[in-house]
Design a protein around this motif. Structure first.
Motif, PDB file in Angstrom:
ATOM      1  N   TYR A  27      47.868  -6.087  31.121  1.00  0.00           N
ATOM      2  CA  TYR A  27      46.553  -7.032  31.241  1.00  0.00           C
ATOM      3  C   TYR A  27      45.840  -7.456  30.100  1.00  0.00           C
ATOM      4  O   TYR A  27      44.814  -7.374  29.786  1.00  0.00           O
ATOM      5  CB  TYR A  27      45.657  -6.300  32.331  1.00  0.00           C
ATOM      6  CG  TYR A  27      46.447  -5.961  33.462  1.00  0.00           C
ATOM      7  CD1 TYR A  27      46.939  -6.669  34.716  1.00  0.00           C
ATOM      8  CD2 TYR A  27      46.192  -4.529  33.686  1.00  0.00           C
ATOM      9  CE1 TYR A  27      47.464  -5.993  35.564  1.00  0.00           C
ATOM     10  CE2 TYR A  27      46.822  -3.813  34.962  1.00  0.00           C
ATOM     11  CZ  TYR A  27      47.629  -4.847  35.807  1.00  0.00           C
ATOM     12  OH  TYR A  27      48.176  -4.287  37.024  1.00  0.00           O
ATOM     13  N   SER A  28      46.780  -7.670  28.989  1.00  0.00           N
ATOM     14  CA  SER A  28      46.145  -7.956  27.758  1.00  0.00           C
ATOM     15  C   SER A  28      46.941  -9.174  27.006  1.00  0.00           C
ATOM     16  O   SER A  28      46.717  -9.444  25.737  1.00  0.00           O
ATOM     17  CB  SER A  28      46.544  -6.809  26.759  1.00  0.00           C
ATOM     18  OG  SER A  28      45.732  -5.630  27.323  1.00  0.00           O
ATOM     19  N   ALA A  29      47.322 -10.285  27.794  1.00  0.00           N
ATOM     20  CA  ALA A  29      48.022 -11.324  27.263  1.00  0.00           C
ATOM     21  C   ALA A  29      46.937 -12.506  27.383  1.00  0.00           C
ATOM     22  O   ALA A  29      46.037 -12.151  27.969  1.00  0.00           O
ATOM     23  CB  ALA A  29      49.189 -11.640  28.199  1.00  0.00           C
ATOM     24  N   GLU A  30      47.256 -13.709  26.593  1.00  0.00           N
ATOM     25  CA  GLU A  30      46.426 -14.864  26.788  1.00  0.00           C
ATOM     26  C   GLU A  30      47.226 -15.882  27.054  1.00  0.00           C
ATOM     27  O   GLU A  30      48.306 -16.292  26.297  1.00  0.00           O
ATOM     28  CB  GLU A  30      45.860 -14.957  25.308  1.00  0.00           C
ATOM     29  CG  GLU A  30      44.925 -13.990  24.756  1.00  0.00           C
ATOM     30  CD  GLU A  30      44.429 -13.930  23.370  1.00  0.00           C
ATOM     31  OE1 GLU A  30      44.805 -14.950  22.740  1.00  0.00           O
ATOM     32  OE2 GLU A  30      43.708 -13.224  22.770  1.00  0.00           O
ATOM     33  N   ASN A  31      46.870 -16.450  28.254  1.00  0.00           N
ATOM     34  CA  ASN A  31      47.543 -17.629  28.756  1.00  0.00           C
ATOM     35  C   ASN A  31      49.292 -17.236  28.889  1.00  0.00           C
ATOM     36  O   ASN A  31      49.867 -17.771  28.607  1.00  0.00           O
ATOM     37  CB  ASN A  31      47.840 -18.759  27.864  1.00  0.00           C
ATOM     38  CG  ASN A  31      45.991 -19.451  27.951  1.00  0.00           C
ATOM     39  OD1 ASN A  31      45.531 -19.321  29.019  1.00  0.00           O
ATOM     40  ND2 ASN A  31      45.435 -19.560  26.944  1.00  0.00           N
ATOM     41  N   THR A  35      50.232 -10.724  22.788  1.00  0.00           N
ATOM     42  CA  THR A  35      49.039 -10.380  21.744  1.00  0.00           C
ATOM     43  C   THR A  35      49.454  -9.312  20.870  1.00  0.00           C
ATOM     44  O   THR A  35      50.484  -8.682  20.888  1.00  0.00           O
ATOM     45  CB  THR A  35      47.990 -10.150  22.439  1.00  0.00           C
ATOM     46  OG1 THR A  35      47.706  -8.920  23.023  1.00  0.00           O
ATOM     47  CG2 THR A  35      47.541 -11.331  23.388  1.00  0.00           C
ATOM     48  N   ARG A  65      51.113 -14.676  38.302  1.00  0.00           N
ATOM     49  CA  ARG A  65      50.528 -13.543  37.445  1.00  0.00           C
ATOM     50  C   ARG A  65      49.454 -12.645  38.430  1.00  0.00           C
ATOM     51  O   ARG A  65      48.864 -13.364  39.389  1.00  0.00           O
ATOM     52  CB  ARG A  65      49.433 -14.141  36.377  1.00  0.00           C
ATOM     53  CG  ARG A  65      50.377 -14.609  35.302  1.00  0.00           C
ATOM     54  CD  ARG A  65      49.288 -15.481  34.129  1.00  0.00           C
ATOM     55  NE  ARG A  65      48.556 -16.565  34.808  1.00  0.00           N
ATOM     56  CZ  ARG A  65      47.605 -16.947  34.414  1.00  0.00           C
ATOM     57  NH1 ARG A  65      47.205 -16.853  33.143  1.00  0.00           N
ATOM     58  NH2 ARG A  65      47.062 -18.301  35.126  1.00  0.00           N
ATOM     59  N   THR A  67      47.019 -10.852  37.364  1.00  0.00           N
ATOM     60  CA  THR A  67      45.578 -11.412  36.745  1.00  0.00           C
ATOM     61  C   THR A  67      45.652 -12.125  35.555  1.00  0.00           C
ATOM     62  O   THR A  67      46.870 -12.712  35.270  1.00  0.00           O
ATOM     63  CB  THR A  67      44.992  -9.864  36.111  1.00  0.00           C
ATOM     64  OG1 THR A  67      45.453  -9.900  34.646  1.00  0.00           O
ATOM     65  CG2 THR A  67      45.168  -8.911  36.770  1.00  0.00           C
ATOM     66  N   PRO A  68      44.736 -12.973  35.492  1.00  0.00           N
ATOM     67  CA  PRO A  68      44.704 -13.996  34.336  1.00  0.00           C
ATOM     68  C   PRO A  68      45.288 -13.800  32.987  1.00  0.00           C
ATOM     69  O   PRO A  68      45.607 -14.305  31.970  1.00  0.00           O
ATOM     70  CB  PRO A  68      43.300 -14.499  34.320  1.00  0.00           C
ATOM     71  CG  PRO A  68      42.872 -14.230  35.573  1.00  0.00           C
ATOM     72  CD  PRO A  68      43.433 -12.909  35.934  1.00  0.00           C
ATOM     73  N   ALA A  69      45.387 -12.310  32.750  1.00  0.00           N
ATOM     74  CA  ALA A  69      45.580 -11.590  31.605  1.00  0.00           C
ATOM     75  C   ALA A  69      47.406 -10.934  31.727  1.00  0.00           C
ATOM     76  O   ALA A  69      47.578 -10.304  30.529  1.00  0.00           O
ATOM     77  CB  ALA A  69      44.705 -10.523  31.287  1.00  0.00           C
ATOM     78  N   ASP A  70      47.867 -11.585  32.541  1.00  0.00           N
ATOM     79  CA  ASP A  70      49.496 -10.921  32.655  1.00  0.00           C
ATOM     80  C   ASP A  70      50.326 -11.535  31.568  1.00  0.00           C
ATOM     81  O   ASP A  70      49.971 -12.944  31.100  1.00  0.00           O
ATOM     82  CB  ASP A  70      49.919 -11.160  33.890  1.00  0.00           C
ATOM     83  CG  ASP A  70      49.552 -10.172  35.166  1.00  0.00           C
ATOM     84  OD1 ASP A  70      48.451  -9.598  35.038  1.00  0.00           O
ATOM     85  OD2 ASP A  70      50.134 -10.096  36.126  1.00  0.00           O
ATOM     86  N   ALA A 112      41.468  -7.434  36.541  1.00  0.00           N
ATOM     87  CA  ALA A 112      42.372  -6.345  35.760  1.00  0.00           C
ATOM     88  C   ALA A 112      41.696  -5.264  36.671  1.00  0.00           C
ATOM     89  O   ALA A 112      40.538  -5.070  37.027  1.00  0.00           O
ATOM     90  CB  ALA A 112      42.008  -6.395  34.252  1.00  0.00           C
TER      91      ALA A 112
END
Length: 370
Positions: A27-31, A35, A65, A67-70, A112
């Motif tokens: 849960y640490s990606a951006e779009n 990262t 996804r 979460t939005p950070a997938d 998350a």
């Protein structure tokens, strides 16, 4: 000789030992883009000495996804971002990389875990979810849209496109995520699939879309790339997906050329009652392996080297996978090798860390050759 530290072949992919690092969402990606966290996280796990590293559940479309950070692999930008991570790993480790391609279905659009994990509304940055049927995962959640023919084609195309990207990245394998209550599992389970068309009702119909996705992905990448599936062997709910259906599904996958099956359980219903304990899912892997002969990976509360050795030596599974245990101890394979008399691959920079009583712990390394 320790059986845990013998080579094994998952179809075209040969691993140095029987230890896999299971895919773990960060849960640490951006779009959808990998990262710096992925560079650090996957980079240090690549130096663990395990036989294979499975990259976390990676969404095949934005709506898939959790979460939005997938992490995602639906776009050129996603591919470029992950390519940077893969190239860095390749410079310092020869560990095989397998990516888990996934679509969360009705369990998408969530916060998350450390933010509560609840379903997000559009005002909170969430989105409309999709599923086999318009049945919410939990009663208080907004219902998903049932996928129509156009939606099914879009999702299948997303898996295929992501698989091709994975091949371009030079990854050695793909694992399709049909476990833990996500979209492909939702099609399999009668608890989530109430369709009345050719994708619902009978076991044959409920297996149809996951098998179509497998066939399409298998055809989209060369035979030199291992392709397998992770399943939940049981829903742990009466009337849900169970081990008998899992064995039938595994047999169909084997007919279609699957190279391995990764056996977990649960996730499709909040009513599940899971008797968690050491090796609580091993018996499921053992049964599938016995009935199908398909190379089988067992996961779940496998934390002790002697326990892992016993699972392999007794023929209950062909590999074991560690998740949280590997996060807690990223050198678990080193410590297991020291205890069991095995060897692991380690980078030259770490050779001086070898304790004097374990002079045979580190084997040859191919650092910088890939």
């Amino acid at each position: 000789m320790s059986q845990l530290f013998t080579p094994y072949a998952l179809g075209p992919l040969t691993v140095r030992n029987r230890i896999a690092i299971a895919p773990m969402c960060q849960y640490s990606a951006e779009n959808g883009d990998a990262t710096d966290w992925h560079m650090i996280h996957l980079g240090h796990l690549a130096l663990s000495g395990a036989g294979a590293l499975f990259i976390e559940a990676t969404a095949v479309e934005p709506e898939g996804r959790i979460t939005p950070a997938d992490l995602g692999l639906w776009s050129d930008q996603n591919e470029i971002a992950l390519q940077d991570v893969v190239r860095a790993i390749r410079r310092h480790s020869s560990i095989p990389l397998v990516i888990q391609l996934a679509h969360a279905g009705r369990k998408a659009s969530s916060a998350a875990p450390w933010e509560g994990g609840q379903m997000l509304t559009p005002e909170q940055g969430g989105w409309q979810t999709v599923a086999p049927s318009a049945l919410p995962h939990a009663p208080e959640e907004a219902p998903p849209l049932a996928l129509d023919a156009v939606g099914l084609r879009r999702v299948l195309a997303g898996f295929v496109d992501s698989a091709r990207r994975a091949h371009r990245l030079g990854l050695e394998g793909i694992e399709l995520h049909a476990a833990h209550g996500y979209l492909l599992h939702q099609f399999l389970s009668p608890l989530a699939n109430a369709r009345s068309d050719s994708y619902g009702g009978t076991l044959e119909n409920r297996m149809r879309f996951p098998l179509e996705v497998f066939d399409a992905v298998r055809a989209a990448v060369p035979g030199t790339m291992a392709v397998g599936v992770r399943i939940s062997a049981t829903d742990w709910v009466d009337g849900g997906w169970d081990i008998e259906q899992s064995a039938a599904f595994a047999k169909e996958l084997k007919k279609r050329g699957a190279h391995f099956i990764h056996v977990s359980s649960g996730g499709v219903s909040p009513l599940q009652k899971i008797p968690v304990g050491p090796g609580y899912q091993v018996a499921f892997a053992a049964r599938i392996r016995t009935e199908t002969g398909l190379p089988t990976i067992s996961v779940g509360m496998i934390t002790d080297p002697s326990q892992a050795e016993s699972i392999i030596a007794s023929g209950q599974a062909d590999m074991v996978a560690l998740a949280r245990g590997m996060l807690y101890d990223p050198r678990w394979p080193w410590h297991a090798a020291a205890e069991l008399g095995g060897t692991v691959e380690a980078p030259q920079q770490y050779w001086r860390s070898q304790p004097s009583q374990y002079k045979q712990l580190f084997g040859a390394t191919r650092t910088g050759q890939r």
